[in-house]
Motif scaffolding. Structure first.
Motif, PDB file in Angstrom:
ATOM      1  N   GLN A 115     -67.950  31.470  68.825  1.00  0.00           N
ATOM      2  CA  GLN A 115     -68.805  30.535  68.105  1.00  0.00           C
ATOM      3  C   GLN A 115     -69.232  29.371  68.993  1.00  0.00           C
ATOM      4  O   GLN A 115     -70.415  29.056  69.080  1.00  0.00           O
ATOM      5  CB  GLN A 115     -68.096  29.992  66.862  1.00  0.00           C
ATOM      6  CG  GLN A 115     -67.800  31.029  65.802  1.00  0.00           C
ATOM      7  CD  GLN A 115     -66.530  31.842  66.061  1.00  0.00           C
ATOM      8  OE1 GLN A 115     -66.477  33.000  65.760  1.00  0.00           O
ATOM      9  NE2 GLN A 115     -65.503  31.233  66.622  1.00  0.00           N
ATOM     10  N   THR A 167     -71.531  37.720  61.017  1.00  0.00           N
ATOM     11  CA  THR A 167     -70.649  36.561  60.878  1.00  0.00           C
ATOM     12  C   THR A 167     -70.332  36.368  59.393  1.00  0.00           C
ATOM     13  O   THR A 167     -70.808  37.125  58.547  1.00  0.00           O
ATOM     14  CB  THR A 167     -71.296  35.267  61.405  1.00  0.00           C
ATOM     15  OG1 THR A 167     -72.269  34.815  60.451  1.00  0.00           O
ATOM     16  CG2 THR A 167     -71.958  35.475  62.760  1.00  0.00           C
ATOM     17  N   GLU A 213     -71.510  34.306  57.560  1.00  0.00           N
ATOM     18  CA  GLU A 213     -72.705  33.899  56.827  1.00  0.00           C
ATOM     19  C   GLU A 213     -73.632  35.108  56.686  1.00  0.00           C
ATOM     20  O   GLU A 213     -74.056  35.674  57.695  1.00  0.00           O
ATOM     21  CB  GLU A 213     -73.411  32.781  57.607  1.00  0.00           C
ATOM     22  CG  GLU A 213     -74.340  31.944  56.778  1.00  0.00           C
ATOM     23  CD  GLU A 213     -74.828  30.715  57.574  1.00  0.00           C
ATOM     24  OE1 GLU A 213     -74.002  29.869  57.946  1.00  0.00           O
ATOM     25  OE2 GLU A 213     -76.036  30.644  57.845  1.00  0.00           O
ATOM     26  N   HIS A 240     -66.997  25.404  61.147  1.00  0.00           N
ATOM     27  CA  HIS A 240     -67.981  25.005  60.138  1.00  0.00           C
ATOM     28  C   HIS A 240     -69.133  24.207  60.728  1.00  0.00           C
ATOM     29  O   HIS A 240     -70.166  24.064  60.079  1.00  0.00           O
ATOM     30  CB  HIS A 240     -67.291  24.187  59.048  1.00  0.00           C
ATOM     31  CG  HIS A 240     -66.119  24.895  58.446  1.00  0.00           C
ATOM     32  ND1 HIS A 240     -66.258  25.944  57.565  1.00  0.00           N
ATOM     33  CD2 HIS A 240     -64.777  24.767  58.668  1.00  0.00           C
ATOM     34  CE1 HIS A 240     -65.053  26.407  57.227  1.00  0.00           C
ATOM     35  NE2 HIS A 240     -64.139  25.711  57.895  1.00  0.00           N
ATOM     36  N   ALA A 278     -71.468  30.818  62.098  1.00  0.00           N
ATOM     37  CA  ALA A 278     -70.192  30.874  61.392  1.00  0.00           C
ATOM     38  C   ALA A 278     -69.254  31.848  62.102  1.00  0.00           C
ATOM     39  O   ALA A 278     -69.635  32.509  63.073  1.00  0.00           O
ATOM     40  CB  ALA A 278     -70.436  31.330  59.947  1.00  0.00           C
ATOM     41  N   GLN A 279     -68.039  31.969  61.605  1.00  0.00           N
ATOM     42  CA  GLN A 279     -67.021  32.817  62.234  1.00  0.00           C
ATOM     43  C   GLN A 279     -67.521  34.259  62.401  1.00  0.00           C
ATOM     44  O   GLN A 279     -68.022  34.865  61.449  1.00  0.00           O
ATOM     45  CB  GLN A 279     -65.760  32.802  61.369  1.00  0.00           C
ATOM     46  CG  GLN A 279     -64.535  33.319  62.100  1.00  0.00           C
ATOM     47  CD  GLN A 279     -63.290  33.249  61.207  1.00  0.00           C
ATOM     48  OE1 GLN A 279     -62.873  34.248  60.645  1.00  0.00           O
ATOM     49  NE2 GLN A 279     -62.723  32.062  61.090  1.00  0.00           N
TER      50      GLN A 279
END
Lengths: 468, 515
Positions: free
Chosen positions: A112, A316, A318, B475, B480-481
């Motif tokens: 990330q 991911t 999201e 975050h 995102a992860q």
């Protein structure tokens, strides 16, 4: 160990008093106390005797520049050297991007926090995959020779066989690296390297000799396209077919800058493809610009044999978003130590970013244009040199950017010709007379997009004058 | 402590293959001049298809990759990334190496035209000789692991020359050595013997004695190790190994804390390696180009990979006439710009600066040990070892993980939310539970280190109070992860855009088929 009063610009704690403050917090009286693990008789006895420090940026710059100016370079001179490092145009945007401190710096980061770099890596593999017509491209290893070495070792693991066939007309530099990877013959796990003869009329691989050497003990056939001496291997598909029939892997080495005009190796049966990354936007850097890629089809049996970093796209947390990370990483030496696939470590990943930017700038039409330009100018150069009495282009009209020039009938050695060229501000082709290829007094010339027609005429005029 | 309210740039940047439009151009090439006939590749080898590359403008390429660089933290926060020794990389040196006098130089040029770069390499060789006591350095290896491989290949040449390669088949190392040592020795054809660690943090003399003998080709060992522990018996190790005839290689990856303090040769080693992209201030480029500088004694020098830079009178030459040479590790003479940058680092530091950097790096790590020790839930490795650690220390998040379920990987992800580069955990095998390995080096200020520790303390608190916040981190990042489940799944992994397109199309087809 006294604390200097003048702080060093690269060490925050060299400021007066800063280290003492830390020592006080730790609760020790001097620096020696933190080295308590080292026995007294281990400390070095010979005092350090280094050249005096260059105490300012100005002095450092002057020292570096005054030394480097003693070099001659290929921008001021006209160079026709290739053979593993080639002079190509490097777009300014490539230099800007690889110079970005976030990319050039030391940290490894995470998927990330360093997402942008990982995406650039994936884009290197993706764009190179589009040129190769292959679905898996590993981040580059140290060099092309190292990539071939790993590819051969992959093939021996895949087939359980321990012999590799490769062209007798191989680059001695790369071949020496390959032999290192194949281990000395005294070792049980040694891989036998067997040369395949060349067709003397074309320089290409001799199909009959290949047939005679293929058998159930051959792990792989390796050839290059274009080959070390520049020739294009028209029989590539036939070689791959013969290798497959014998149960061997076909490993090919390609020049990525040729792939706008030359057929993608994925389309003529190559199983594992290697090549140099330096042509894709990396300066020659006195040989420090090299790197080598390895690619294959997306079949698990191949993927499970890669030694290094395979960057995969991934979802991911999201929805709809993508990120990037390392696939099949447990098999590398970080994950499996001596049980890993060969080994990996720091490699040449900054050049993957250079390559990504370069390929995105060129696009499909740029690769077609640069390929046509190189090919046309190289053929032109070979023709002009061939017209000079006593000078002969060996295997004319068979190459891409490199070709062999023979000087036997001039009565001069390549060394003498090159010395005379150098006096005229020209670096002649690499002297291959001593390489045992049986080509006499011969040089390997390299012509790329950076050489204009006028440059080529200047070379031809100079050679003519020297060889008269 | 006030921690930064950080958020990474977030561009939602498409993959480059998704950008552009048909016919857009980022780079043009001239047509061949009029007098040049346009040539074609022979039909059998001609490319018929158009490679599926993006078609974008020059600015679009620049903007895209600048966005990607902005979405890369890349040590521009605070990075105490252990085992890699984060340093400032001099832009002065970088700029010098980009001049055409180096960037546009070919390694096959006549040595008369290479005198400047050869002089720098020769002088830097002298500097490393002085720091190590070795007699000759070469720079061909493309990283620390490649230097370890150089050692293994050199050992093969050495033993083959003595007719003993058939018998000397084993390499002895510690389980705590960097993975590159056993991995390169194995790839070179040796059988690897890993010595286990004892209570005191390093393998015992008895274990070493049991492992070495007439089959031992070489010993490869680092000291101090990544736990921050220095093996005080190393001189005896080297003596015993050499008594058994083995070659002794000092992996000096962890040189930062001992530079100016130790000499590999004085400790008895035959060879050593330095990482120029780490200890000597050359940038690492996110994983190379790097240099593993390999040095050895006069006795081993004939086996070095060729060429070796030599000085004859006032001129510098490349010595290729080395009949006992192991051959080549890699093409040419190494990542020359990185050697120049390392030379620049050594000249800018000088002997006093190098000694001071070593002092600072060990003092700063001990300061960090003290501060980390005040945080409940984290534990130093080998807590019974009371002596002060060297320039880095292996720590464990084990107690906190047991208490909260938050592991070291979760923790690392959360760190980046505060603009701190995720910490280094540990190489394999993980000897302590949930490991992490900070290393301060000489670059960072006390404020930087305090802030880093403040972030660790904050995340420890979060692990107890809001574990889900840590578990689902990051975050405040560009993305995102990442869901790592695809990385071991042949049906889902995709190492290129074309593979991903194909697999997505397959998924869509499967979905429509089942509907």
């Amino acid at each position: 160990m006294t604390i200097e009063q003048r702080a060093h610009p690269w060490m925050a704690l060299s400021a007066p008093g800063a280290l003492q403050q830390m020592l006080d917090e730790i609760g020790v009286k001097d620096v020696a106390a933190v080295f308590e693990q080292i026995p007294a008789d281990h400390f070095r006895k010979a005092p350090l005797d280094l050249p005096p420090a260059l105490g300012s940026e100005m002095e450092l710059k002057r020292d570096l520049v005054s030394k480097l100016r003693k070099n001659e370079d290929c921008e001021t001179n006209l160079s026709f050297l290739g053979a593993g490092v080639w002079q190509h145009h490097v777009p300014a945007v490539v230099d800007e991007i690889v110079g970005r401190t976030e990319f050039a710096t030391n940290v490894w980061g995470s998927y990330q926090s360093d997402h942008g770099r990982n995406q650039a890596w994936f884009e290197f593999s993706s764009q190179l995959g589009a040129l190769l017509n292959l679905d898996v491209v590993q981040l580059p290893v140290y060099s092309w020779g190292c990539a071939i070495g790993h590819a051969i070792r992959m093939a021996t693991r895949l087939t359980g066989r321990r012999k590799v066939l490769l062209p007798v007309l191989s680059d001695p530099e790369r071949l020496s690296v390959i032999r290192t990877y194949c281990q000395p013959s005294e070792m049980e796990s040694h891989i036998e390297v067997v040369p395949v003869a060349a067709d003397p009329t074309s320089g290409r691989l001799s199909i009959s000799d290949l047939k005679s050497k293929l058998g159930p003990d051959v792990a792989a056939v390796y050839f290059e396209n274009p080959a070390y001496l520049g020739t294009i291997e028209n029989g590539a598909a036939e070689i791959a077919r013969l290798a497959r029939e014998a149960g061997a892997e076909t490993i090919v080495g390609v020049d990525p800058i040729s792939l706008g005009v030359m057929m993608a190796p994925g389309d003529y049966g190559a199983d594992i493809v290697t090549g140099p990354v330096q042509p894709l936007g990396v300066h020659m850097h006195c040989g420090g610009g090299v790197g080598g890629f390895i690619a294959s089809r997306d079949e698990e049996r191949y993927v499970r044999e890669y030694n290094g970093f395979l960057v995969s796209i991934a979802p991911t947390a999201e929805p709809g978003q993508v990120g990037f990370g390392l696939a099949a990483s447990h098999q590398n030496s970080y994950g499996s130590r001596e049980h890993g696939k060969d080994w990996t470590g720091n490699s040449t990943y900054l050049w993957a970013i250079a390559g990504a930017v370069y390929m995105s700038l060129l696009g499909p039409q740029g690769f077609r244009e640069v390929g046509t330009l190189i090919l046309s100018r190289a053929r032109y150069a070979a023709r002009l040199l061939n017209e000079i009495p006593g000078v002969k282009a060996v295997w004319p009209e068979t190459g891409f950017k490199e070709f062999v020039v023979n000087f036997d009938d001039t009565g001069k050695t390549v060394e003498a010709v090159n010395d005379a060229l150098r006096a005229r501000g020209i670096f002649g082709g690499k002297d291959i007379s001593g390489e045992g290829h049986g080509l006499g007094q011969a040089a390997l010339y390299c012509v790329t997009e950076v050489h204009s027609a006028a440059d080529i005429r200047r070379l031809a005029d100079a050679v003519k004058e020297i060889c008269q | 402590m006030k921690l930064p309210n950080y958020h990474a740039p977030r561009w939602d940047e498409p993959v480059v293959m998704e950008l552009g439009r048909p016919g857009a151009r980022g780079q043009l090439f001239p047509a061949p001049e009029q007098e040049i006939e346009v040539a074609e590749i022979p039909a059998a080898m001609q490319r018929k298809d158009r490679p599926e590359l993006p078609e974008i403008t020059e600015f679009e390429a620049q903007r895209h990759y600048l966005h990607l660089s902005q979405m890369t933290l890349g040590m521009m926060g605070i990075s105490l990334f252990g085992t890699c020794t984060m340093k400032y990389n001099s832009k002065t040196a970088e700029a010098a190496t980009l001049r055409p006098e180096l960037a546009e130089v070919h390694p096959y040029q006549h040595p008369d035209t290479l005198q400047g770069v050869l002089e720098i390499i020769h002088d830097f060789d002298g500097i490393l000789q002085n720091l190590s006591g070795m007699d000759q350095f070469v720079f061909q290896a493309g990283g620390g692991a490649d230097a370890a491989y150089t050692m293994a290949a050199l050992a093969r040449a050495y033993w083959a020359d003595r007719g003993e390669l058939g018998q000397r088949t084993e390499m002895v190392t510690s389980i705590q050595a960097h993975p590159c040592n056993p991995a390169t020795a194995a790839a070179a054809g040796f059988t690897v013997i890993n010595l286990p660690l004892e209570e005191n943090g390093y393998p015992s003399i008895e274990a070493l004695k049991a492992a070495i003998g007439p089959k031992t080709a070489l010993l490869m060992i680092n000291n101090p190790d990544d736990m921050g522990i220095y093996n005080p018996e190393i001189k005896e190790w080297v003596r015993l190994a050499k008594e058994a005839g083995a070659l002794c290689f000092y992996d000096h990856a962890n040189f930062n804390g001992v530079m100016s303090k130790l000499s590999a040769r004085e400790l008895g080693f035959d060879a050593c390696m330095f990482m120029l992209h780490k200890t000597f201030g050359a940038p690492k480029g996110g994983g190379g180009p790097a240099v593993g500088a390999f040095g050895c004694s006069d006795e081993l020098a004939p086996y070095l990979p060729a060429p070796v830079v030599v000085k004859q009178g006032d001129t510098y030459r490349l010595d290729n006439d080395r009949p006992k040479s192991l051959g080549k590790i890699r093409e040419f003479w190494g990542n020359v710009p990185q050697v120049v940058k390392a030379y620049a680092w050594a000249r800018a530091m000088g002997a006093e600066g190098i000694a001071m950097a070593s002092d600072i790096s060990v003092v700063a790590n001990n300061y960090m040990d003290k501060k980390l020790g005040e945080i409940a839930g984290i534990e130093i490795s080998n807590p019974h070892i009371r002596k002060r650690r060297m320039e880095m220390t292996r720590w464990s998040l084990g107690p906190l993980a047991q208490e909260t379920g938050i592991g070291t990987a979760d923790f690392a992800n959360r760190m980046a939310d505060y603009g701190i580069d995720p910490w280094w955990m540990s190489h394999e095998p993980w000897i302590v539970a949930e490991p992490f390995t900070p290393e301060a080096g000489e670059l960072w200020s006390k404020q930087d280190i305090d802030q880093w520790i403040g972030v660790v303390a904050r995340i420890v608190q979060e692990a107890r109070e809001t574990p889900e916040l840590v578990k689902s981190a990051p975050h405040n990042q560009a993305i995102a992860q990442v869901d790592g489940s695809v990385f071991e799944d042949p049906k889902a992994w995709a190492m290129t855009w074309r593979a991903w397109q194909r697999k997505r199309a397959g998924d869509a087809k499967a979905r429509s088929g089942s509907a």
